[in-house]
Design a protein around this motif. Structure first.
Motif, PDB file in Angstrom:
ATOM      1  N   ILE A   3       8.348  16.517  -6.409  1.00  0.00           N
ATOM      2  CA  ILE A   3       7.510  17.647  -6.553  1.00  0.00           C
ATOM      3  C   ILE A   3       6.514  16.285  -5.415  1.00  0.00           C
ATOM      4  O   ILE A   3       6.013  16.633  -4.211  1.00  0.00           O
ATOM      5  N   GLU A   4       7.357  14.825  -4.902  1.00  0.00           N
ATOM      6  CA  GLU A   4       6.151  13.996  -4.742  1.00  0.00           C
ATOM      7  C   GLU A   4       7.012  13.127  -3.144  1.00  0.00           C
ATOM      8  O   GLU A   4       7.770  12.699  -3.283  1.00  0.00           O
ATOM      9  N   GLU A   5       6.563  13.152  -2.747  1.00  0.00           N
ATOM     10  CA  GLU A   5       7.267  11.413  -1.468  1.00  0.00           C
ATOM     11  C   GLU A   5       6.110  10.824  -1.196  1.00  0.00           C
ATOM     12  O   GLU A   5       5.098  11.110  -1.588  1.00  0.00           O
ATOM     13  N   TYR A   6       6.935   9.323  -0.844  1.00  0.00           N
ATOM     14  CA  TYR A   6       5.812   8.225  -0.696  1.00  0.00           C
ATOM     15  C   TYR A   6       6.091   7.639   0.275  1.00  0.00           C
ATOM     16  O   TYR A   6       7.522   7.758   1.109  1.00  0.00           O
ATOM     17  N   THR A   7       5.637   6.636   1.428  1.00  0.00           N
ATOM     18  CA  THR A   7       5.483   5.623   1.975  1.00  0.00           C
ATOM     19  C   THR A   7       5.381   4.811   1.464  1.00  0.00           C
ATOM     20  O   THR A   7       3.913   4.437   1.134  1.00  0.00           O
ATOM     21  N   PHE A   8       5.365   3.317   1.953  1.00  0.00           N
ATOM     22  CA  PHE A   8       4.747   2.667   1.950  1.00  0.00           C
ATOM     23  C   PHE A   8       4.819   1.151   3.278  1.00  0.00           C
ATOM     24  O   PHE A   8       5.750   1.443   3.597  1.00  0.00           O
ATOM     25  N   GLU A   9       3.509   0.467   2.950  1.00  0.00           N
ATOM     26  CA  GLU A   9       3.882  -0.805   3.971  1.00  0.00           C
ATOM     27  C   GLU A   9       3.539  -1.760   3.319  1.00  0.00           C
ATOM     28  O   GLU A   9       2.895  -1.873   1.916  1.00  0.00           O
ATOM     29  N   ILE A  10       4.160  -2.968   3.528  1.00  0.00           N
ATOM     30  CA  ILE A  10       3.788  -4.265   2.455  1.00  0.00           C
ATOM     31  C   ILE A  10       2.791  -5.728   3.661  1.00  0.00           C
ATOM     32  O   ILE A  10       3.634  -4.998   5.141  1.00  0.00           O
ATOM     33  N   ALA A  11       2.016  -5.722   3.760  1.00  0.00           N
ATOM     34  CA  ALA A  11       0.819  -6.481   4.644  1.00  0.00           C
ATOM     35  C   ALA A  11       0.807  -8.059   3.736  1.00  0.00           C
ATOM     36  O   ALA A  11       0.208  -7.877   2.646  1.00  0.00           O
TER      37      ALA A  11
ATOM     38  N   ARG B 141       0.863  -1.335   0.136  1.00  0.00           N
ATOM     39  CA  ARG B 141       0.111  -0.307   0.017  1.00  0.00           C
ATOM     40  C   ARG B 141       1.422   1.216   0.166  1.00  0.00           C
ATOM     41  O   ARG B 141       1.503   1.513   0.905  1.00  0.00           O
ATOM     42  N   ILE B 142       0.597   1.536  -0.921  1.00  0.00           N
ATOM     43  CA  ILE B 142       2.044   3.084  -1.088  1.00  0.00           C
ATOM     44  C   ILE B 142       0.713   4.385  -0.994  1.00  0.00           C
ATOM     45  O   ILE B 142      -0.178   4.457  -1.690  1.00  0.00           O
ATOM     46  N   HIS B 143       1.261   5.490  -0.145  1.00  0.00           N
ATOM     47  CA  HIS B 143       0.762   6.621  -0.310  1.00  0.00           C
ATOM     48  C   HIS B 143       2.007   7.644  -0.609  1.00  0.00           C
ATOM     49  O   HIS B 143       2.987   7.738  -0.938  1.00  0.00           O
ATOM     50  N   ILE B 144       1.501   8.299  -2.154  1.00  0.00           N
ATOM     51  CA  ILE B 144       2.198   9.457  -2.522  1.00  0.00           C
ATOM     52  C   ILE B 144       1.306  11.153  -2.504  1.00  0.00           C
ATOM     53  O   ILE B 144       0.412  11.012  -2.494  1.00  0.00           O
ATOM     54  N   THR B 145       2.337  11.508  -1.861  1.00  0.00           N
ATOM     55  CA  THR B 145       2.008  13.022  -1.217  1.00  0.00           C
ATOM     56  C   THR B 145       2.456  13.561  -2.301  1.00  0.00           C
ATOM     57  O   THR B 145       3.985  13.900  -2.588  1.00  0.00           O
ATOM     58  N   LEU B 146       2.177  15.158  -1.869  1.00  0.00           N
ATOM     59  CA  LEU B 146       3.043  16.182  -2.078  1.00  0.00           C
ATOM     60  C   LEU B 146       4.192  17.142  -1.051  1.00  0.00           C
ATOM     61  O   LEU B 146       3.251  16.462   0.076  1.00  0.00           O
ATOM     62  N   LYS B 147       5.135  17.060  -2.067  1.00  0.00           N
ATOM     63  CA  LYS B 147       6.245  17.179  -0.625  1.00  0.00           C
ATOM     64  C   LYS B 147       5.430  18.857  -0.025  1.00  0.00           C
ATOM     65  O   LYS B 147       4.512  19.563  -0.859  1.00  0.00           O
ATOM     66  N   GLN B 148       5.781  18.786   1.075  1.00  0.00           N
ATOM     67  CA  GLN B 148       4.967  20.571   1.574  1.00  0.00           C
ATOM     68  C   GLN B 148       5.831  21.463   1.228  1.00  0.00           C
ATOM     69  O   GLN B 148       6.910  22.033   0.380  1.00  0.00           O
ATOM     70  N   GLY B 149       5.397  22.450   0.807  1.00  0.00           N
ATOM     71  CA  GLY B 149       5.732  24.405  -0.118  1.00  0.00           C
ATOM     72  C   GLY B 149       4.752  23.546  -1.634  1.00  0.00           C
ATOM     73  O   GLY B 149       5.168  24.686  -1.788  1.00  0.00           O
ATOM     74  N   VAL B 150       5.164  23.097  -2.540  1.00  0.00           N
ATOM     75  CA  VAL B 150       4.096  22.463  -3.131  1.00  0.00           C
ATOM     76  C   VAL B 150       3.062  22.970  -3.483  1.00  0.00           C
ATOM     77  O   VAL B 150       1.974  22.271  -2.538  1.00  0.00           O
ATOM     78  N   LEU B 151       2.433  23.669  -4.054  1.00  0.00           N
ATOM     79  CA  LEU B 151       0.778  23.733  -4.176  1.00  0.00           C
ATOM     80  C   LEU B 151       0.345  23.083  -4.896  1.00  0.00           C
ATOM     81  O   LEU B 151       0.642  22.000  -5.665  1.00  0.00           O
ATOM     82  N   ASP B 152      -0.944  22.927  -3.934  1.00  0.00           N
ATOM     83  CA  ASP B 152      -2.415  21.755  -4.604  1.00  0.00           C
ATOM     84  C   ASP B 152      -2.904  22.318  -4.290  1.00  0.00           C
ATOM     85  O   ASP B 152      -4.320  22.514  -3.627  1.00  0.00           O
ATOM     86  N   PRO B 153      -3.846  22.739  -5.525  1.00  0.00           N
ATOM     87  CA  PRO B 153      -4.878  23.645  -6.366  1.00  0.00           C
ATOM     88  C   PRO B 153      -5.888  22.653  -6.048  1.00  0.00           C
ATOM     89  O   PRO B 153      -7.460  23.014  -5.721  1.00  0.00           O
ATOM     90  N   GLN B 154      -6.209  20.664  -6.188  1.00  0.00           N
ATOM     91  CA  GLN B 154      -6.806  20.243  -5.840  1.00  0.00           C
ATOM     92  C   GLN B 154      -7.815  20.492  -4.298  1.00  0.00           C
ATOM     93  O   GLN B 154      -8.629  19.965  -4.170  1.00  0.00           O
ATOM     94  N   GLY B 155      -6.430  20.108  -3.796  1.00  0.00           N
ATOM     95  CA  GLY B 155      -7.057  20.362  -2.143  1.00  0.00           C
ATOM     96  C   GLY B 155      -7.738  21.489  -1.671  1.00  0.00           C
ATOM     97  O   GLY B 155      -8.154  21.049  -1.237  1.00  0.00           O
ATOM     98  N   LYS B 156      -7.346  22.890  -2.303  1.00  0.00           N
ATOM     99  CA  LYS B 156      -7.525  23.665  -2.388  1.00  0.00           C
ATOM    100  C   LYS B 156      -9.397  24.328  -2.790  1.00  0.00           C
ATOM    101  O   LYS B 156     -10.276  24.666  -1.602  1.00  0.00           O
ATOM    102  N   ALA B 157      -9.360  24.025  -3.760  1.00  0.00           N
ATOM    103  CA  ALA B 157     -10.362  23.186  -4.500  1.00  0.00           C
ATOM    104  C   ALA B 157     -11.556  22.191  -3.796  1.00  0.00           C
ATOM    105  O   ALA B 157     -12.517  23.184  -2.780  1.00  0.00           O
ATOM    106  N   VAL B 158     -11.019  21.305  -2.698  1.00  0.00           N
ATOM    107  CA  VAL B 158     -11.754  20.217  -1.734  1.00  0.00           C
ATOM    108  C   VAL B 158     -11.914  21.064  -0.753  1.00  0.00           C
ATOM    109  O   VAL B 158     -13.414  21.282  -0.458  1.00  0.00           O
TER     110      VAL B 158
END
Lengths: 80, 80
Positions: free
Chosen positions: B72-80, B5-22
């Protein structure tokens, strides 16, 4: 401040062309043993402090009304 | 079979217009106390069985080469 982390995934049985495309791309790159790829959305919401029970009800409501399309998607969330 | 299960998120400081719209949409729906919304991607991969260490190296490699844009993105993951 509380952080809600919401996972939105396609329900089982719903076709996921994006996941299929990623799977083929991984194959082309030579990754072996990839049996299935499913793409989902991750929504992280910073919430003002408040009682945990109210926050959970609020996030559930957000998912039902805006974030997830409950016809084809399901969601889980945790608040930390 | 293992599930990554991989989570990909924008790095801090990178603008996120989709998030702003939500965020604005949640405001319009009357949800209060929403301070920030950040949108990310969730990738679920079914992997053939194998040594956990190799699976982790493989998933890290998938993220670096295809799944995440590490500029612009960072990721974390876990394997189960």
């Amino acid at each position: 401040m509380a952080k809600a982390r919401i996972h939105i995934t396609l329900k089982q049985g719903v076709l996921d062309p994006q996941g299929k495309a990623v799977r083929h791309a991984l194959d082309s790159l030579g990754f072996q043993g990839v049996e299935q790829v499913r793409m989902g959305k991750l929504v992280e919401i910073d919430l003002a402090d408040g009682p945990r029970g109210e926050q959970e009800a609020q996030v559930r409501d957000m998912c039902e009304r805006l974030l997830a399309n409950t016809v084809i998607e399901e969601y889980t969330f945790e608040i930390a």
